[in-house]
Design a protein around this motif. Structure first.
Motif, PDB file in Angstrom:
ATOM      1  N   GLY B 110       1.026  -1.112  -0.066  1.00 36.13           N
ATOM      2  CA  GLY B 110       0.040  -0.007   0.018  1.00 36.13           C
ATOM      3  C   GLY B 110       0.918   1.218  -0.061  1.00 36.13           C
ATOM      4  N   MET B 111       0.227   2.385   0.105  1.00 33.32           N
ATOM      5  CA  MET B 111       0.825   3.926   0.073  1.00 33.32           C
ATOM      6  C   MET B 111       0.367   4.271   1.596  1.00 33.32           C
ATOM      7  SD  MET B 111       1.651   3.338  -3.270  1.00 33.32           S
ATOM      8  CE  MET B 111       2.216   5.138  -3.399  1.00 33.32           C
ATOM      9  N   ILE B 173      -6.589  -7.614  -1.692  1.00 35.95           N
ATOM     10  CA  ILE B 173      -7.273  -7.112  -0.291  1.00 35.95           C
ATOM     11  C   ILE B 173      -7.460  -5.368  -0.555  1.00 35.95           C
ATOM     12  CG2 ILE B 173      -7.213  -6.514   2.074  1.00 35.95           C
ATOM     13  CD1 ILE B 173      -5.753  -9.174   2.614  1.00 35.95           C
ATOM     14  N   VAL B 174      -8.690  -5.031  -0.283  1.00 36.62           N
ATOM     15  CA  VAL B 174      -8.842  -3.800  -0.455  1.00 36.62           C
ATOM     16  C   VAL B 174      -8.007  -2.911   0.509  1.00 36.62           C
ATOM     17  CG1 VAL B 174     -10.652  -1.740  -0.596  1.00 36.62           C
ATOM     18  CG2 VAL B 174     -11.132  -3.885  -1.353  1.00 36.62           C
ATOM     19  N   ALA B 175      -6.977  -2.057   0.539  1.00 40.23           N
ATOM     20  CA  ALA B 175      -6.114  -1.267   1.262  1.00 40.23           C
ATOM     21  C   ALA B 175      -6.390  -0.071   1.528  1.00 40.23           C
ATOM     22  CB  ALA B 175      -4.874  -1.819   0.921  1.00 40.23           C
ATOM     23  N   CYS B 182      -6.416   4.021   5.325  1.00 39.52           N
ATOM     24  CA  CYS B 182      -5.348   3.206   4.874  1.00 39.52           C
ATOM     25  C   CYS B 182      -5.505   1.906   5.765  1.00 39.52           C
ATOM     26  CB  CYS B 182      -4.068   3.838   4.973  1.00 39.52           C
ATOM     27  SG  CYS B 182      -2.740   2.551   4.897  1.00 39.52           S
ATOM     28  N   LEU B 183      -5.536   0.605   5.072  1.00 37.71           N
ATOM     29  CA  LEU B 183      -5.886  -0.432   6.046  1.00 37.71           C
ATOM     30  C   LEU B 183      -4.590  -0.722   6.685  1.00 37.71           C
ATOM     31  CD1 LEU B 183      -7.402  -3.403   6.729  1.00 37.71           C
ATOM     32  CD2 LEU B 183      -6.057  -4.289   4.645  1.00 37.71           C
ATOM     33  N   PHE B 184      -3.553  -0.474   6.268  1.00 36.09           N
ATOM     34  CA  PHE B 184      -2.260  -0.737   7.004  1.00 36.09           C
ATOM     35  C   PHE B 184      -1.917   0.111   8.061  1.00 36.09           C
ATOM     36  CE2 PHE B 184      -1.544  -2.805   2.763  1.00 36.09           C
ATOM     37  CZ  PHE B 184      -1.118  -4.056   3.085  1.00 36.09           C
ATOM     38  N   GLU B 185      -2.396   1.394   7.824  1.00 34.63           N
ATOM     39  CA  GLU B 185      -2.112   2.159   9.187  1.00 34.63           C
ATOM     40  C   GLU B 185      -3.096   1.874  10.093  1.00 34.63           C
ATOM     41  OE1 GLU B 185      -2.532   6.303   7.386  1.00 34.63           O
ATOM     42  OE2 GLU B 185      -0.432   5.919   6.166  1.00 34.63           O
ATOM     43  N   ARG B 186      -4.292   1.441   9.743  1.00 31.98           N
ATOM     44  CA  ARG B 186      -5.316   1.027  10.775  1.00 31.98           C
ATOM     45  C   ARG B 186      -4.522  -0.274  11.721  1.00 31.98           C
ATOM     46  NH1 ARG B 186     -10.452  -2.183   8.956  1.00 31.98           N
ATOM     47  NH2 ARG B 186      -9.186  -3.820   9.212  1.00 31.98           N
TER      48      ARG B 186
END
Lengths: 323, 221
Positions: B110-111, B173-175, B182-186
């Motif tokens: 992701g970004m 996966i929707v990110a 942002c999924l990864f930041e969550r």
């Protein structure tokens, strides 16, 4: 005498095996992790990976689109003889690397660092790396190929005796957190730690600890083995799982290898061998017999020796075997 | 809880994109293309005309180099495909998205939410992450055909622009979403709660590094 043709054909088999088949020890480790992972996204990822291994084998496809940077570890029994000599062996390994890149196919990852020249075959200056070791007994040659990912999950730091074990622990955590977020390290991984040596051998030790030891193996020094256990648990207690999602599994296993270093320092490297831990191993004997196996068995007592002379004389070890 | 699964076109409409939630699992149908630093440099810095019609042909940019080869007869063999880390392409993506109308960017990791808010959301685009990483064989099965490969002479196989027809290709996966989340930041935020606990008892290293000390006029001891 071990024939060059046989080295070439075995090397081709190993190249495709490494890319397509997940090693059994890592697969079983990941299966155990998947059984207890309770983060819903992390759990989905591990199930998808297990399915991916099955599909790769069924279709004869590479497990991952990034097929890493192929390299070779060659171990020679002291009595082994190679047809054409060691340069012929190196040519056979380079040829197998190039052929497998187009045959499997693998991704032609290797490029010139500045000019980005790509020969589309994973062969170039210093590529594939070929590293050697020797054993006091035997007329065989072990060929091991490892296609490790090349970008994330690895770091080096010069620590000092004043940093101690807590400093080692901290840099280990730093590496896991830095590269575990967003899953850059492609965890859960086999994490290798190199302690000691010179700067370059420190990196080599850690890389070999992650790629050349099987899940469940332990360093013969009981205090280091204890450290391996505790670091594995520590990594899995961060609360980070696959892809950096909340989860319980970051480290499938932790392996530590040591080498004697400068008295003032405690150099440390950390390496993560990814979800497609690509390695394949075979032993070639004179006369054409080839035995494939899972365990590279790189770190033998001889490789970890501390003494000036290897204590077992040739006659001594034969006698021991006879007893 | 099993994540929700969605089938999506590689030229999705605004409503379909708006319906995506962080963590949804996506399978794709249609044409997608690979483009990463090699293609971005050539198209944006060297101003070479992009050899396909965008977004007419495809609105899906995959940050990918396939494990692929071109056979002697000119046909293609593509075994496994997986993504490469996208954060390195932030330099080119705003211009690329503006020029090509990409609605789906697929990659690894992701970004940042800053990237999503600055140029994904205004373009009506979201980020899909590959799974694993990486499920290269599963994604390979989703390839129906390799339609073309452009610039392989200039950029090599790994950096070339591959045009791929896919059917049910996934999982992704929707990110990110159209709110710029942002999924990864969550997920990072969930893990941050544990950091102090696992570091307990450790001290900063005796010898610092630049980066730990940001003033380059300072010293590292």
């Amino acid at each position: 005498m071990i024939k060059t043709d046989q080295i070439h054909s075995t090397a081709c088999d190993l190249m495709s095996k490494a890319a397509i088949e997940i090693p059994e020890d890592y697969h079983d480790g990941l299966e155990r992790a998947a059984a207890t992972e309770d983060g819903s996204l992390a759990s989905f990822v591990l199930q998808a990976m297990l399915e991916n291994y099955a599909v790769a084998k069924e279709d004869g496809r590479a497990m991952c689109g990034d097929t890493g940077v192929p390299r070779w570890f060659v171990k020679l029994g002291n009595d082994s003889r190679i047809e054409g000599g060691m340069c012929a062996l190196e040519t056979a390994l380079r040829r197998a690397t190039a052929e497998a890149t187009n045959g499997v196919p693998l991704r032609p990852n290797r490029v010139h660092p500045l000019w980005r020249t790509d020969h589309n075959n994973n062969v170039g200056i210093g590529a594939p790396e070929i590293e050697y070791a020797f054993e006091p007994e035997g007329d065989w040659v072990d060929l091991i190929t490892v296609h490790k990912g090349g970008l994330f999950g690895t770091d080096y730091r010069m620590l000092f005796p004043a940093d101690g074990i807590q400093g080692v622990r901290r840099f280990y955590l730093d590496s896991l957190l830095a590269f575990g977020k967003r899953g850059l390290a492609c965890q859960p991984a086999i994490v290798g730690i190199g302690l000691g040596g010179s700067k370059d051998t420190c990196m080599t030790l850690g890389k070999r600890a992650s790629t050349l030891r099987v899940v469940g193996s332990r360093n013969p020094d009981p205090r280091i083995a204890e450290l391996e256990d505790s670091f594995r648990e520590l990594g899995n207690s961060i609360g980070m799982g696959a892809m950096g999602f909340a989860g319980k599994h970051m480290v499938i296993d932790c392996h530590i290898e040591v080498g004697y270093c400068h008295t003032g320092g405690l150099p440390m490297s950390v390496h993560a061998f990814c979800l497609s831990s690509r390695r394949a191993v075979a032993r070639l004997f004179p006369g054409g017999r080839v035995e494939h196996r899972v365990d590279p068995d790189w770190f033998t007592p001889y490789q970890r020796r501390e003494t000036v002379d290897w204590p077992f004389e040739r006659e001594g070890s034969e006698q021991e075997a006879a007893e | 809880m099993t994540p929700r699964q969605v089938r999506l076109s590689t030229t999705p409409g605004p409503a379909e994109i708006a319906a995506l939630s962080l963590g949804d699992i996506v399978y794709l149908d249609g044409l997608l293309y690979t483009a990463r630093e090699g293609v971005y440099r050539r198209a944006l810095e060297e101003r070479s005309p992009i050899p396909i019609e965008l977004p007419g042909d495809s609105a899906t940019n995959f940050h990918c180099s396939p494990a692929a080869t071109i056979r002697k007869d000119g046909s293609y063999e593509m075994g496994a495909v997986t993504a490469t880390a996208s954060f390195r392409f932030a330099k080119w993506l705003p211009e690329w998205m503006a020029r090509t109308g990409a609605k789906l960017v697929i990659g690894k990791g992701g970004m940042t939410s800053k990237d999503y808010n600055e140029y994904f959301v205004p373009n009506g685009a979201v980020y899909l992450s590959t799974v694993g990483y990486g499920t290269g064989a599963l994604l390979g099965r989703g390839i129906e055909n390799v339609e073309a490969v452009h610039w392989q002479e200039e950029l090599g196989l790994a950096q070339a622009l591959w045009v791929i027809r896919c059917r049910g290709m996934g999982p992704f996966i929707v990110a990110s979403n159209l709110d710029g989340e942002c999924l990864f930041e969550r997920e990072n935020a969930k893990i941050a709660e544990n950091v102090a606990r696992v570091y307990a008892g450790t001290k900063p290293a005796v010898l610092k590094r630049f980066g730990e000390i940001d003033d380059r006029a300072d010293e590292v001891i």
